[in-house]
Design a protein around this motif. Structure first.
Motif, PDB file in Angstrom:
ATOM      1  N   ALA A  32       1.856 -18.244   1.736  1.00  0.00           N
ATOM      2  CA  ALA A  32       0.535 -17.661   1.943  1.00  0.00           C
ATOM      3  C   ALA A  32      -0.558 -18.708   1.720  1.00  0.00           C
ATOM      4  CB  ALA A  32       0.331 -16.476   1.011  1.00  0.00           C
ATOM      5  N   LEU A  33      -0.436 -19.480   0.654  1.00  0.00           N
ATOM      6  CA  LEU A  33      -1.436 -20.516   0.365  1.00  0.00           C
ATOM      7  C   LEU A  33      -1.411 -21.618   1.416  1.00  0.00           C
ATOM      8  CD1 LEU A  33      -0.967 -20.798  -3.502  1.00  0.00           C
ATOM      9  CD2 LEU A  33      -2.896 -19.745  -2.305  1.00  0.00           C
ATOM     10  N   ARG A  34      -0.237 -21.946   1.885  1.00  0.00           N
ATOM     11  CA  ARG A  34      -0.108 -22.996   2.912  1.00  0.00           C
ATOM     12  C   ARG A  34      -0.796 -22.584   4.213  1.00  0.00           C
ATOM     13  NH1 ARG A  34       5.741 -25.318   5.108  1.00  0.00           N
ATOM     14  NH2 ARG A  34       4.930 -26.532   6.888  1.00  0.00           N
ATOM     15  N   PRO A  49     -16.418 -17.370  11.102  1.00  0.00           N
ATOM     16  CA  PRO A  49     -16.246 -16.474   9.942  1.00  0.00           C
ATOM     17  C   PRO A  49     -14.775 -16.067   9.846  1.00  0.00           C
ATOM     18  CG  PRO A  49     -18.115 -15.796  11.296  1.00  0.00           C
ATOM     19  CD  PRO A  49     -17.368 -16.820  12.086  1.00  0.00           C
ATOM     20  N   TYR A  50     -14.208 -16.175   8.648  1.00  0.00           N
ATOM     21  CA  TYR A  50     -12.759 -16.010   8.516  1.00  0.00           C
ATOM     22  C   TYR A  50     -12.367 -15.051   7.404  1.00  0.00           C
ATOM     23  CZ  TYR A  50      -7.913 -17.126   7.324  1.00  0.00           C
ATOM     24  OH  TYR A  50      -6.582 -17.034   7.036  1.00  0.00           O
ATOM     25  N   VAL A  51     -11.375 -14.196   7.711  1.00  0.00           N
ATOM     26  CA  VAL A  51     -10.751 -13.289   6.745  1.00  0.00           C
ATOM     27  C   VAL A  51      -9.249 -13.550   6.778  1.00  0.00           C
ATOM     28  CG1 VAL A  51     -10.354 -10.888   6.083  1.00  0.00           C
ATOM     29  CG2 VAL A  51     -12.530 -11.531   7.156  1.00  0.00           C
ATOM     30  N   PHE A  52      -8.651 -13.808   5.614  1.00  0.00           N
ATOM     31  CA  PHE A  52      -7.203 -14.017   5.549  1.00  0.00           C
ATOM     32  C   PHE A  52      -6.492 -12.679   5.628  1.00  0.00           C
ATOM     33  CE2 PHE A  52      -3.186 -14.197   3.211  1.00  0.00           C
ATOM     34  CZ  PHE A  52      -2.566 -15.282   3.813  1.00  0.00           C
ATOM     35  N   ASP A  72       5.014  -4.548  -4.119  1.00  0.00           N
ATOM     36  CA  ASP A  72       3.611  -4.256  -3.817  1.00  0.00           C
ATOM     37  C   ASP A  72       2.635  -5.084  -4.647  1.00  0.00           C
ATOM     38  OD1 ASP A  72       4.762  -2.461  -2.132  1.00  0.00           O
ATOM     39  OD2 ASP A  72       3.950  -0.659  -3.099  1.00  0.00           O
ATOM     40  N   GLU A  73       2.739  -4.991  -5.957  1.00  0.00           N
ATOM     41  CA  GLU A  73       1.755  -5.686  -6.801  1.00  0.00           C
ATOM     42  C   GLU A  73       1.933  -7.198  -6.725  1.00  0.00           C
ATOM     43  OE1 GLU A  73      -0.107  -4.361 -10.099  1.00  0.00           O
ATOM     44  OE2 GLU A  73       0.707  -2.338 -10.132  1.00  0.00           O
ATOM     45  N   LYS A  74       3.143  -7.654  -6.571  1.00  0.00           N
ATOM     46  CA  LYS A  74       3.382  -9.089  -6.440  1.00  0.00           C
ATOM     47  C   LYS A  74       2.668  -9.632  -5.209  1.00  0.00           C
ATOM     48  CE  LYS A  74       7.087 -12.545  -6.216  1.00  0.00           C
ATOM     49  NZ  LYS A  74       8.571 -12.762  -6.187  1.00  0.00           N
ATOM     50  N   ALA A  75       2.803  -8.932  -4.081  1.00  0.00           N
ATOM     51  CA  ALA A  75       2.160  -9.376  -2.843  1.00  0.00           C
ATOM     52  C   ALA A  75       0.643  -9.266  -2.931  1.00  0.00           C
ATOM     53  CB  ALA A  75       2.683  -8.562  -1.666  1.00  0.00           C
ATOM     54  N   LEU A  76       0.153  -8.183  -3.543  1.00  0.00           N
ATOM     55  CA  LEU A  76      -1.298  -8.007  -3.687  1.00  0.00           C
ATOM     56  C   LEU A  76      -1.898  -9.083  -4.584  1.00  0.00           C
ATOM     57  CD1 LEU A  76      -1.412  -4.126  -3.950  1.00  0.00           C
ATOM     58  CD2 LEU A  76      -2.483  -5.494  -2.145  1.00  0.00           C
ATOM     59  N   LYS A  77      -1.180  -9.495  -5.612  1.00  0.00           N
ATOM     60  CA  LYS A  77      -1.670 -10.563  -6.486  1.00  0.00           C
ATOM     61  C   LYS A  77      -1.741 -11.890  -5.732  1.00  0.00           C
ATOM     62  CE  LYS A  77      -0.331  -8.525 -10.916  1.00  0.00           C
ATOM     63  NZ  LYS A  77       0.611  -8.576 -12.071  1.00  0.00           N
ATOM     64  N   ILE A  78      -0.827 -12.085  -4.786  1.00  0.00           N
ATOM     65  CA  ILE A  78      -0.881 -13.296  -3.957  1.00  0.00           C
ATOM     66  C   ILE A  78      -2.111 -13.260  -3.058  1.00  0.00           C
ATOM     67  CG2 ILE A  78       0.267 -14.520  -2.067  1.00  0.00           C
ATOM     68  CD1 ILE A  78       2.950 -13.734  -3.406  1.00  0.00           C
ATOM     69  N   LEU A  79      -2.414 -12.101  -2.501  1.00  0.00           N
ATOM     70  CA  LEU A  79      -3.629 -11.967  -1.692  1.00  0.00           C
ATOM     71  C   LEU A  79      -4.871 -12.277  -2.527  1.00  0.00           C
ATOM     72  CD1 LEU A  79      -2.634  -8.796   0.322  1.00  0.00           C
ATOM     73  CD2 LEU A  79      -3.334 -10.962   1.347  1.00  0.00           C
ATOM     74  N   ARG A  80      -4.889 -11.785  -3.745  1.00  0.00           N
ATOM     75  CA  ARG A  80      -6.022 -12.090  -4.630  1.00  0.00           C
ATOM     76  C   ARG A  80      -6.099 -13.596  -4.895  1.00  0.00           C
ATOM     77  NH1 ARG A  80      -6.037  -9.145 -10.264  1.00  0.00           N
ATOM     78  NH2 ARG A  80      -7.183  -7.492  -9.166  1.00  0.00           N
ATOM     79  N   LYS A  81      -4.941 -14.239  -5.101  1.00  0.00           N
ATOM     80  CA  LYS A  81      -4.940 -15.679  -5.372  1.00  0.00           C
ATOM     81  C   LYS A  81      -5.456 -16.460  -4.171  1.00  0.00           C
ATOM     82  CE  LYS A  81      -2.404 -19.491  -7.372  1.00  0.00           C
ATOM     83  NZ  LYS A  81      -1.240 -19.908  -8.182  1.00  0.00           N
TER      84      LYS A  81
END
Length: 272
Positions: A32-34, A49-52, A72-81
């Protein structure tokens, strides 16, 4: 909807289309970060203008053994990161009423999948979070019918709503984009063209969705020429091994040239 009301949105005054882009599903933090790093680099350079974008779970699968997520929470925390690391807004799909409140704690935009856009309780739950809501047009719906979906959001005192065309079913195993729908839906809300899902070829006998990624630039160009407000493009550095929708995603290495071409087209259209 006002683009500038989306938290951390950059280049909102550039007169470009905005871009929702990222992998189909969050497969892990590193990937995700890459992807985000590369897309942020491109969009900052071109003042887009960009939205991930990344799905924290995939509820709509052809087969029971298909990838649905890493938790769920693991993936959502990655989105937050991703958001915290690159200072960009994020968007994810929700599939159940309970998902709305959960996802709203981590992302800036809640997306209603096309198959669920007539589910009133789900749309209302998303609207009532106060987050921007992206309504995907059902493959079975006319552009005109999306007015009622938009009204469900605005009736909840939430004006932050946009609609996304992801094609209409054409036969049993193909999608088609009717570009007449863009000006129609723009009367109700800012309108996005989901380029990659419009090129899906679902319901394959293998139970794995196919696609036509070779047509991505063709569809994207047509959208920009017809004044679409935003583009939605799923992209991955290794589509062949992506865990979801690899058959119709854009290889990340082609994104910069595509965006460069599309920005040039938009500048030409803006001159008219």
């Amino acid at each position: 909807m006002k683009l500038e009301n989306i938290p951390q949105i950059h280049n909102a005054d550039s007169d470009n289309f905005f871009l929702l882009a990222g992998p189909c599903a969050i497969e892990g933090e590193e990937m995700a970060l890459r992807i985000a790093e590369k897309v942020v680099q491109i969009t900052d350079k071109l003042k887009i203008p960009y939205v991930f974008k990344g799905s924290f779970k995939k509820a709509n699968r052809s087969r029971i053994d298909s990838f649905t997520g890493i938790g769920d929470e693991k993936a959502l925390k990655i989105l937050r990161k991703v958001s915290e690391t690159f200072k960009v807004p994020t968007i994810t799909d929700i599939h159940e009423i309970r998902d709305a409140k959960l996802a709203a704690e981590y992302v800036d935009i809640l997306q209603i999948p096309a198959f669920l856009v007539r589910q009133t309780d789900l749309v209302v739950a998303a609207a009532e979070t106060g987050k921007t809501v992206n309504l995907k047009k059902g493959q079975f719906m006319s552009p005109e019918a999306m007015k009622h979906a938009v009204t469900k959001v605005t009736d909840c005192n939430n004006e932050q709503v946009m609609v996304t065309d992801r094609g209409t079913m054409f036969g049993y195993k193909d999608m088609i984009v009717d570009f007449r729908g863009i000006p129609t839906m723009r009367e109700f809300a800012p309108t996005v063209l989901d380029v990659t899902h419009s090129l899906q070829q679902p319901n394959q006998t293998s139970g794995v969705t196919g696609g036509r990624p070779d047509m991505i630039e063709t569809i994207a160009r047509a959208g920009v020429v017809n004044n679409v407000d935003g583009l939605f493009i799923e992209t991955h550095f290794d589509p062949a091994n992506a865990k979801s929708d690899g058959a119709n995603m854009l290889d990340l290495k082609y994104l910069e040239q595509l965006m460069t071409n599309l920005v040039a087209i938009r500048q030409t259209i803006n001159a008219f």
